[in-house]
Design a protein around this motif. Sequence first.
Motif, PDB file in Angstrom:
ATOM      1  N   TYR A 120       1.889   1.702  -3.642  1.00  0.00           N
ATOM      2  CA  TYR A 120       0.672   1.996  -4.293  1.00  0.00           C
ATOM      3  C   TYR A 120       0.396   3.673  -4.100  1.00  0.00           C
ATOM      4  CZ  TYR A 120      -4.367   2.724  -5.125  1.00  0.00           C
ATOM      5  OH  TYR A 120      -5.261   3.288  -5.783  1.00  0.00           O
ATOM      6  N   ALA A 150      -7.919  -1.403   6.438  1.00  0.00           N
ATOM      7  CA  ALA A 150      -8.722  -1.437   7.707  1.00  0.00           C
ATOM      8  C   ALA A 150      -9.736  -2.630   7.164  1.00  0.00           C
ATOM      9  CB  ALA A 150      -9.803  -0.332   7.671  1.00  0.00           C
ATOM     10  N   SER A 151     -10.140  -2.829   5.992  1.00  0.00           N
ATOM     11  CA  SER A 151     -11.139  -3.822   5.599  1.00  0.00           C
ATOM     12  C   SER A 151     -10.106  -5.166   5.882  1.00  0.00           C
ATOM     13  CB  SER A 151     -11.350  -3.959   3.980  1.00  0.00           C
ATOM     14  OG  SER A 151     -11.914  -2.712   3.731  1.00  0.00           O
ATOM     15  N   PHE A 152      -8.872  -5.347   5.449  1.00  0.00           N
ATOM     16  CA  PHE A 152      -8.134  -6.525   5.837  1.00  0.00           C
ATOM     17  C   PHE A 152      -8.091  -6.802   7.389  1.00  0.00           C
ATOM     18  CE2 PHE A 152      -3.839  -8.303   6.824  1.00  0.00           C
ATOM     19  CZ  PHE A 152      -3.859  -9.409   6.140  1.00  0.00           C
ATOM     20  N   LEU A 153      -7.804  -5.775   8.032  1.00  0.00           N
ATOM     21  CA  LEU A 153      -7.928  -6.230   9.573  1.00  0.00           C
ATOM     22  C   LEU A 153      -9.419  -6.468  10.064  1.00  0.00           C
ATOM     23  CD1 LEU A 153      -5.850  -3.251  10.810  1.00  0.00           C
ATOM     24  CD2 LEU A 153      -5.201  -5.299  10.603  1.00  0.00           C
ATOM     25  N   LEU A 194      -3.940  12.794  -0.521  1.00  0.00           N
ATOM     26  CA  LEU A 194      -5.023  12.416   0.610  1.00  0.00           C
ATOM     27  C   LEU A 194      -5.899  11.275   0.002  1.00  0.00           C
ATOM     28  CD1 LEU A 194      -5.651  12.872   3.502  1.00  0.00           C
ATOM     29  CD2 LEU A 194      -7.550  14.675   2.527  1.00  0.00           C
ATOM     30  N   GLU A 195      -6.461  11.520  -1.119  1.00  0.00           N
ATOM     31  CA  GLU A 195      -7.284  10.435  -1.839  1.00  0.00           C
ATOM     32  C   GLU A 195      -6.470   8.927  -1.823  1.00  0.00           C
ATOM     33  OE1 GLU A 195      -9.383  11.513  -5.482  1.00  0.00           O
ATOM     34  OE2 GLU A 195      -8.958   9.411  -6.032  1.00  0.00           O
ATOM     35  N   TYR A 196      -5.316   9.073  -2.380  1.00  0.00           N
ATOM     36  CA  TYR A 196      -4.604   7.746  -2.302  1.00  0.00           C
ATOM     37  C   TYR A 196      -4.293   7.213  -0.990  1.00  0.00           C
ATOM     38  CZ  TYR A 196      -3.342   7.522  -7.398  1.00  0.00           C
ATOM     39  OH  TYR A 196      -3.537   7.668  -8.754  1.00  0.00           O
ATOM     40  N   LEU A 219       0.910  -1.041  -0.110  1.00  0.00           N
ATOM     41  CA  LEU A 219       0.174  -0.097  -0.086  1.00  0.00           C
ATOM     42  C   LEU A 219       1.021   1.256  -0.060  1.00  0.00           C
ATOM     43  CD1 LEU A 219      -2.868  -1.120   2.434  1.00  0.00           C
ATOM     44  CD2 LEU A 219      -2.958  -0.842   0.089  1.00  0.00           C
ATOM     45  N   LEU A 272      -6.109   7.742   1.720  1.00  0.00           N
ATOM     46  CA  LEU A 272      -7.566   7.291   2.301  1.00  0.00           C
ATOM     47  C   LEU A 272      -8.059   5.772   1.605  1.00  0.00           C
ATOM     48  CD1 LEU A 272      -9.469  10.686   2.435  1.00  0.00           C
ATOM     49  CD2 LEU A 272      -8.913   9.190   4.446  1.00  0.00           C
ATOM     50  N   VAL A 273      -7.712   5.808   0.459  1.00  0.00           N
ATOM     51  CA  VAL A 273      -8.129   4.589  -0.225  1.00  0.00           C
ATOM     52  C   VAL A 273      -7.378   3.354   0.211  1.00  0.00           C
ATOM     53  CG1 VAL A 273      -8.400   3.306  -2.509  1.00  0.00           C
ATOM     54  CG2 VAL A 273      -9.218   5.547  -2.491  1.00  0.00           C
ATOM     55  N   SER A 274      -5.888   3.506   0.400  1.00  0.00           N
ATOM     56  CA  SER A 274      -5.078   2.751   0.858  1.00  0.00           C
ATOM     57  C   SER A 274      -5.422   2.196   2.544  1.00  0.00           C
ATOM     58  CB  SER A 274      -3.767   3.125   1.054  1.00  0.00           C
ATOM     59  OG  SER A 274      -3.218   3.352  -0.087  1.00  0.00           O
ATOM     60  N   LEU A 275      -5.924   3.334   3.342  1.00  0.00           N
ATOM     61  CA  LEU A 275      -6.242   2.952   4.740  1.00  0.00           C
ATOM     62  C   LEU A 275      -7.666   2.161   4.662  1.00  0.00           C
ATOM     63  CD1 LEU A 275      -5.292   6.201   6.418  1.00  0.00           C
ATOM     64  CD2 LEU A 275      -4.145   4.077   6.454  1.00  0.00           C
ATOM     65  N   VAL A 276      -8.505   2.385   3.598  1.00  0.00           N
ATOM     66  CA  VAL A 276      -9.571   1.614   3.612  1.00  0.00           C
ATOM     67  C   VAL A 276      -9.503   0.285   3.323  1.00  0.00           C
ATOM     68  CG1 VAL A 276     -11.795   1.420   2.376  1.00  0.00           C
ATOM     69  CG2 VAL A 276     -11.133   3.511   3.180  1.00  0.00           C
ATOM     70  N   ILE A 277      -8.491  -0.009   2.660  1.00  0.00           N
ATOM     71  CA  ILE A 277      -7.974  -1.321   2.331  1.00  0.00           C
ATOM     72  C   ILE A 277      -7.400  -2.077   3.638  1.00  0.00           C
ATOM     73  CG2 ILE A 277      -6.566  -2.908   0.885  1.00  0.00           C
ATOM     74  CD1 ILE A 277      -9.044  -1.937  -0.827  1.00  0.00           C
TER      75      ILE A 277
END
Lengths: 297, 88
Positions: free
Chosen positions: B47, B78-81, B67-69, B44, B71-76
């Motif tokens: 990425y 967080a979803s993994f966790l 910031l968009e990149y 990430l 945030l999208v990385s953090l969403v991924i």
Amino acid sequence: MFAFLKHLLIPHESNNHRAKILHNSSIFVILVLVLFSSLFVYFLKNTRPDILGISYSISETELLALINNMRQENGLAPLVLNDKLSDAARRKAADMFQKNYWSHFSPDGATSPWGFIRAAGYNYMYAGENLAKGFTDAGSIVNAWMNSSTHRENILSSRFKEVGFAISPGSLQNEETVLVVEMFGASPQSIASVPRIATAQESIQAESLALPTSTPQMPTSTPQKTQIANNPKIDTGITSRAASTVGLSILAFSFLADLMIVERKKIPRIVGHNLDHVILILMFLLFLILKSGGVIV
Amino acid sequence: MTLRKLPHALYYLLELLMLLSWFILISTFSYSFKLQTATLFVVLFFYCALGIFHHKMHHTAKAKIVLEYILVSLVILASFLFVNIGKI
């Protein structure tokens, strides 16, 4: 409702030609929602395991029946359940939990499958071991073993005459899981008593004889469990995976729709490359879909 | 100058290769949640770096895009966790 969805998912004047769900503020809200959900699930899982947890149902009888079906299909005699091999399997499972490892041999090199079999009092001429963890049903375990050449070799070996199982739930490497240990063996006595391929009728007899009818004679600190099941009202794994898949699919769809509509209308704007995000999300979705519940060694 | 002339397709190809490598690594490390998390964290980071670099080469790198990149990385992440909550 339609106007709201359009505002949320489709780029047009009302959302400054960028789907509202793709604005940084909205992605931040999604992030907070995922983190909040994780915390909620974590606390509920630990405080109310009857409501939220991992559901599983694995029985020794079912494992034995499935394995013997595979052997029968390949023209082999069925394996007979042996209490000493089951005791060896339970000792192995207890050792893995105690020393926190996931392997045929302990990291310190002090224990091996053969050591547990000998310690349980089983005099073997041939012996083997299959391990599985994290599966929720017997069918998935046997399928995973049959799809692995080395595990399949053990199950379909004509050398082995007897088998023992341990099905042990516990915490291994910081993960609540269910370990399944399968010990194969052939003692001089079993080789002498099962000299030929059994008929279908004999297989059924062998399976019924294999049903656990008495407690094992071997003294062991781990109580014998021939069947374990846990049925919380909500399955953590299925729920979290389904929620993530749906949420990320909506996000990927929005990025893709946004890209296509804006490209077609040739609207100039400065935003991140949607295709970057779509590729990342799709790859993660593929991981979620293919993510298997269990592992074998 | 040469980098600026690189077509968009090459960046996407690089990204795809990086994510495919991640996919292989995360499958290889299926026995260790910590290694899987570390692999995802690294991928990430790259990425975001690749995305920002891509925008910089085309003079479109702005704070809100960075910031968009992230945030999208953090969403991924967080979803993994979230899907591995049983391992935490």
